[in-house]
Design an enzyme around this catalytic site. Structure first.
Site, mmCIF file in Angstrom:
data_model
loop_
_atom_site.group_PDB
_atom_site.id
_atom_site.type_symbol
_atom_site.label_atom_id
_atom_site.label_comp_id
_atom_site.label_asym_id
_atom_site.label_seq_id
_atom_site.Cartn_x
_atom_site.Cartn_y
_atom_site.Cartn_z
ATOM 1 N N ALA A 189 40.205 -64.136 -26.763
ATOM 2 C CA ALA A 189 39.508 -64.045 -28.038
ATOM 3 C C ALA A 189 38.069 -64.487 -27.796
ATOM 4 C CB ALA A 189 40.176 -64.964 -29.049
ATOM 5 N N GLY A 232 43.984 -64.066 -25.455
ATOM 6 C CA GLY A 232 44.173 -62.876 -26.297
ATOM 7 C C GLY A 232 44.170 -61.586 -25.499
ATOM 8 N N GLU A 286 47.575 -61.243 -24.307
ATOM 9 C CA GLU A 286 48.412 -60.975 -25.486
ATOM 10 C C GLU A 286 48.266 -59.517 -25.938
ATOM 11 O OE1 GLU A 286 48.755 -65.006 -27.982
ATOM 12 O OE2 GLU A 286 46.683 -64.477 -27.465
ATOM 13 N N GLU A 342 44.793 -71.132 -23.263
ATOM 14 C CA GLU A 342 44.364 -71.691 -24.550
ATOM 15 C C GLU A 342 44.513 -73.214 -24.609
ATOM 16 O OE1 GLU A 342 45.418 -67.396 -25.521
ATOM 17 O OE2 GLU A 342 46.035 -68.937 -24.104
HETATM 18 N N1 T1G Z 1 34.687 -66.033 -25.536
HETATM 19 C C1 T1G Z 1 33.329 -66.053 -25.587
HETATM 20 N N2 T1G Z 1 32.510 -66.156 -24.489
HETATM 21 C C2 T1G Z 1 33.119 -66.219 -23.313
HETATM 22 C C3 T1G Z 1 34.535 -66.209 -23.171
HETATM 23 C C4 T1G Z 1 35.327 -66.099 -24.356
HETATM 24 N N3 T1G Z 1 36.661 -66.047 -24.320
HETATM 25 N N4 T1G Z 1 34.824 -66.287 -21.859
HETATM 26 C C5 T1G Z 1 33.649 -66.358 -21.209
HETATM 27 N N5 T1G Z 1 32.623 -66.309 -22.066
HETATM 28 C C6 T1G Z 1 31.190 -66.338 -21.734
HETATM 29 C C7 T1G Z 1 30.744 -67.672 -21.158
HETATM 30 O O1 T1G Z 1 30.380 -68.574 -22.161
HETATM 31 C C8 T1G Z 1 29.545 -67.258 -20.308
HETATM 32 O O2 T1G Z 1 28.445 -67.102 -21.161
HETATM 33 C C9 T1G Z 1 29.948 -65.875 -19.808
HETATM 34 O O3 T1G Z 1 30.971 -65.406 -20.690
HETATM 35 C C10 T1G Z 1 30.496 -65.894 -18.410
HETATM 36 O O4 T1G Z 1 31.530 -66.863 -18.349
HETATM 37 C C11 T1G Z 1 44.112 -65.600 -29.800
HETATM 38 C C12 T1G Z 1 42.995 -68.159 -29.214
HETATM 39 C C13 T1G Z 1 36.733 -65.372 -17.873
HETATM 40 C C14 T1G Z 1 37.413 -66.820 -16.032
HETATM 41 O O5 T1G Z 1 40.009 -69.413 -22.379
HETATM 42 O O6 T1G Z 1 37.846 -68.901 -18.337
HETATM 43 O O7 T1G Z 1 42.278 -66.014 -26.548
HETATM 44 O O8 T1G Z 1 27.009 -68.888 -20.270
HETATM 45 O O9 T1G Z 1 30.361 -68.404 -16.764
HETATM 46 O O10 T1G Z 1 32.901 -68.247 -14.057
HETATM 47 O O11 T1G Z 1 45.463 -66.578 -28.233
HETATM 48 O O12 T1G Z 1 34.768 -67.424 -18.497
HETATM 49 O O13 T1G Z 1 26.670 -66.533 -19.537
HETATM 50 O O14 T1G Z 1 26.130 -67.195 -21.881
HETATM 51 O O15 T1G Z 1 32.787 -68.729 -17.330
HETATM 52 O O16 T1G Z 1 33.082 -65.731 -13.993
HETATM 53 C C15 T1G Z 1 41.245 -67.705 -24.088
HETATM 54 C C16 T1G Z 1 37.694 -68.336 -21.070
HETATM 55 C C17 T1G Z 1 40.394 -67.735 -25.288
HETATM 56 C C18 T1G Z 1 39.051 -67.740 -21.001
HETATM 57 C C19 T1G Z 1 35.055 -65.969 -16.183
HETATM 58 N N6 T1G Z 1 40.459 -67.320 -22.937
HETATM 59 N N7 T1G Z 1 36.808 -67.824 -20.039
HETATM 60 O O17 T1G Z 1 34.574 -67.061 -15.470
HETATM 61 O O18 T1G Z 1 32.066 -66.792 -15.942
HETATM 62 S S1 T1G Z 1 41.294 -68.324 -26.687
HETATM 63 C C20 T1G Z 1 39.885 -68.238 -22.177
HETATM 64 C C21 T1G Z 1 36.954 -68.193 -18.749
HETATM 65 C C22 T1G Z 1 42.331 -67.041 -27.090
HETATM 66 C C23 T1G Z 1 44.179 -66.159 -28.425
HETATM 67 C C24 T1G Z 1 43.333 -67.327 -28.141
HETATM 68 C C25 T1G Z 1 35.906 -67.712 -17.799
HETATM 69 C C26 T1G Z 1 36.316 -66.437 -17.008
HETATM 70 P P1 T1G Z 1 27.004 -67.467 -20.679
HETATM 71 P P2 T1G Z 1 31.668 -67.818 -17.081
HETATM 72 P P3 T1G Z 1 33.126 -66.957 -14.765
#
Ligand code: T1G
Length: 678
Positions: free
Chosen positions: A65, A104, A107, A127
């Site tokens: 998400a 998400g 999912e 999450e």
């Molecule tokens: N939402 C918004 N921005 C995100 C994002 C996300 N999910 N993931 C990454 N970014 C942005 C981050 O801030 C950065 O921005 C850029 O992308 C690159 O990220 C309903 C509730 C995917 C493994 O927890 O673990 O889904 O600093 O520097 O090292 O159940 O990002 O460049 O402006 O980390 O290559 C669940 C979170 C969400 C994964 C890539 N998903 N992301 O790593 O790059 S909750 C997560 C990561 C959810 C549902 C629920 C990592 C990555 P900027 P980065 P990276």
């Protein structure tokens, strides 16, 4: 390729429809992406496609998400609408996955009838790391594929699973070689040709791995086994509850449990704190005032001066990522000891199965021990990690100035000394920077990169980049005594010592801080580090409690007696001898001792720290408040579910309360603490 909207496209490849999401950087499920997907599936209604492939452009499949939308007014199509459209599609939907299908994103993929991926793809529901749980059916669908036990591990750890394992457990139906989209389209054509069923994960509970009764012992044992690791966190238990619901209830009932547990977490402070930390970690890497495209200098070879605990740990960071290191010591014995510790650390990791003995030899093969600083002449980065003494450091930097090649970066691992003064010992202060590692340096993630008055921006950018390249979270700090972390820590220690004299038992002060979520209290830390660090028996005059304890032969854990006594298993008990010394000292100083409650202990230990944090910000010694939070979470054990001292002050306690208590304490309150920071 027809655009459904600015981030989702639809095209036909023969009789297969291909939906492409292209929303950099990580195809997060923003409102636009959800709208686009809903629009694409709506556009397919009545379309003659025999199957649908969902694929993403860029570096990864949907990584979850869009976290930046959390806490804001909902916009666009909801995720369940998109998922229902996929799952109830009259033709097979195949998700084609590369990069990281997370949260998400996974999912969504679990609502496809089939999933294919490339060999490098990763799958996870992280999450819990955001203080949340998979709120779009993940806690109900994942256990129906990987089993309740594996799903419990995955949702409580946030760990990622590789493509091979995913194939083995049936999370993906095929691992595609070559072009992913082409492979997915070919897979879709086979599904159609063979008339394979529209497999809905929600409908197949056969792989859960047992009934609620049969799995109850597993859940009980899993909770017990992880009680310590989960202590203080709300999310892990909520995740477990949802998997239990997946086992015990029909799908839609389980989904309701998931929804209610999700909303409890989403509206809670812990998740707000952990989401803050997610973005704070990424913000910390950004250096204000530097062009975003500034390229770091190449670092192909590193030099380390000092093979002690810090020098050895620092060297391992580079050896572990393939960068050769020359480590210099003054005496052979010290050099051999240092190299021996590095080898033992690696061998222990190999014994734990983290990598092979060949890898141990490969890493040791990159290490060149030396007794001659001239061997550092061809290094791109040289890190000094010797005893904390300004004269010694200036002498070393003066010599390095003669030895190091032009353009080499000269870094000091000092934990509080003046980096500008060290730099002034060279003719190239622009090449000098602080790189303050935390012990054990090969384990602790934090790196304070200290920007000197004359440090060249590219040198700073390179130090930051090397931090990231070696798995550290690098934070920029300005030159001041103790930089960010130690400067604030000294305020806490000061108050802890005062509270001890005024009547609070060291064990109570430690308990209040460990109950708050710190792994250890200040007096446990002193005993662990050794009460006699920097203490000199010849010059000691019993001026402080620490002097008196040392004069009485107490050294801390190393001799089994300090503020606590320690048994052979390092179990600690408050030391009556230490308490007697504290009593006597306080009496001698005429301090009236009193009963002090836990709230006063907590506020007096943490509020002055926050005040010091505000001063550090006001002086520009930290770029942003969230950097201070990252320093404390990754270097000093501040509980991540409290977001760091500055987040906690702003969002949990409230600055007004802190100002009120500090004024009562007679502290000079930073104007920034009164006015607020960005
Ligand atoms: N939402 C918004 N921005 C995100 C994002 C996300 N999910 N993931 C990454 N970014 C942005 C981050 O801030 C950065 O921005 C850029 O992308 C690159 O990220 C309903 C509730 C995917 C493994 O927890 O673990 O889904 O600093 O520097 O090292 O159940 O990002 O460049 O402006 O980390 O290559 C669940 C979170 C969400 C994964 C890539 N998903 N992301 O790593 O790059 S909750 C997560 C990561 C959810 C549902 C629920 C990592 C990555 P900027 P980065 P990276």
């Amino acid at each position: 390729m027809a655009a459904i909207n600015s981030v989702v496209y639809l095209e036909s490849q023969g009789d297969i429809a291909v939906i492409t999401v292209n929303s950099p950087p990580v195809n997060a499920l923003s409102a636009d992406v959800r709208d686009g997907l809903a629009g694409a599936f709506a556009a397919l209604a009545g379309h003659d496609a025999k199957a649908v492939v969902l694929v993403c452009a860029g570096r990864t499949f949907i990584a979850g998400a869009d976290i930046s939308e959390f806490g804001k007014a909902p916009r666009g199509a909801s995720l369940p609408v998109v998922q229902d459209a996929m799952e109830s599609s009259p033709v097979p939907v195949i998700a084609a996955i590369h990069g990281t299908a997370l949260g998400g994103g996974l999912e969504v993929a679990l609502c496809a009838h089939y999933r294919v991926s490339d060999a490098k793809a990763k799958f996870g529901l992280p999450e819990v790391k955001l203080g949340l749980l998979p709120g779009a059916g993940g806690t109900q669908r994942l256990p129906r594929i990987v089993g309740a036990k594996k799903a419990t591990e995955m949702v409580t750890s946030g760990a990622q699973m590789g493509a091979r394992d995913a194939l083995a457990v049936g999370l993906v139906d095929e691992v595609v070689d070559g072009d992913l989209t082409a492979g997915a389209v070919a897979f879709a054509q086979r599904v159609v040709a063979e008339g394979r069923p529209l497999k809905k994960v929600r409908d197949d509970a056969s792989k859960l791995g047992g009934s609620a009764d049969e799995l109850a012992p597993f859940f009980a044992e899993f909770r017990a086994k992880n009680a310590k690791a989960f202590n203080g966190f709300d999310a892990p238990e909520a995740n477990i509850k949802c998997i239990e619901a997946a086992v015990a209830l029909p799908f839609d009932e389980g989904l309701k449990v998931e929804r209610s547990e999700f909303m409890k977490l989403m509206t809670g402070l812990q998740s707000a704190a952990q989401r803050h930390v997610f973005f704070a970690e990424r913000a910390a890497a950004k250096i204000d005032g530097l062009p975003a495209d500034m390229q770091p200098l190449p670092v192909k070879k590193v030099g380390v001066i000092g093979a002690g605990t810090m020098g050895g740990g620092i060297s391992m960071n580079f050896l572990s990522v393939g960068i050769p290191v020359t480590i210099v010591e003054q005496k052979q014995e010290a050099l051999d000891r240092g190299v021996g510790v590095i080898r033992r650390n690696y061998e222990n990791s190999a014994k734990k199965g983290r990598f092979s003995m060949d890898e141990v030899e490969a890493r040791m093969g990159r290490l060149t021990p030396s007794l001659d600083m001239n061997d550092l002449a061809d290094c791109d980065l040289i890190i000094e990690a010797v005893f904390e003494n300004m004269a010694i450091k200036k002498d070393i930097f003066g010599k390095l100035d003669q030895i190091a090649k032009p353009g080499a970066i000269l870094a000091s691992n000092t934990s509080y000394l003046d980096v500008d003064e060290i730099a002034a010992a060279t003719s190239r202060p622009e090449s000098v920077v602080g790189m303050h590692y935390f012990s054990p340096a090969n384990v602790m993630r934090l790196l304070e990169v200290v920007r000197g008055e004359k440090t060249d921006p590219q040198v700073l950018a390179t130090a930051m980049a090397m931090g990231k390249a070696t798995g550290k979270i690098a934070v920029v700090a300005g030159v001041c005594h103790g930089f960010i972390g130690n400067r604030m820590l000294s305020r806490r220690q000061q108050q802890a010592n005062l509270l001890m004299l005024e009547g609070a038992a060291p064990a109570d002060i430690d308990r209040v801080l460990t109950d708050f979520g710190f792994p250890m209290g200040p007096f446990q830390m002193s005993d662990l580090a050794g009460l006699d660090i920097g203490w000199n028996a010849e010059t000691s005059k019993g001026e402080t409690v620490r002097d008196r304890l040392c004069e009485a032969g107490l050294r801390g854990q190393k001799n089994g007696k300090g503020f606590y006594t320690y048994d052979e298993n390092r179990n600690r008990t408050p030391n009556p001898d230490a308490l007697a010394i504290i009593d006597a000292y306080a009496a001698e100083k005429g301090i009236n001792r009193r009963t002090i409650d836990d709230q006063e202990i907590l506020e007096r230990c943490l509020f002055p720290m926050v005040n010091e944090g505000a001063r550090i910000l006001a002086e520009g010694k930290a770029q942003r408040a969230s950097d201070i939070d990252i320093v404390w979470i990754n270097g000093y054990g501040w509980p991540v579910y409290r977001g760091g001292p500055m987040f906690w002050a702003e969002n949990d306690v409230g600055r007004a309360r802190i100002v009120e208590v500090l004024e009562k304490m007679g502290e000079e309150v930073s104007p920034l603490l009164k006015d607020g920071w960005k």
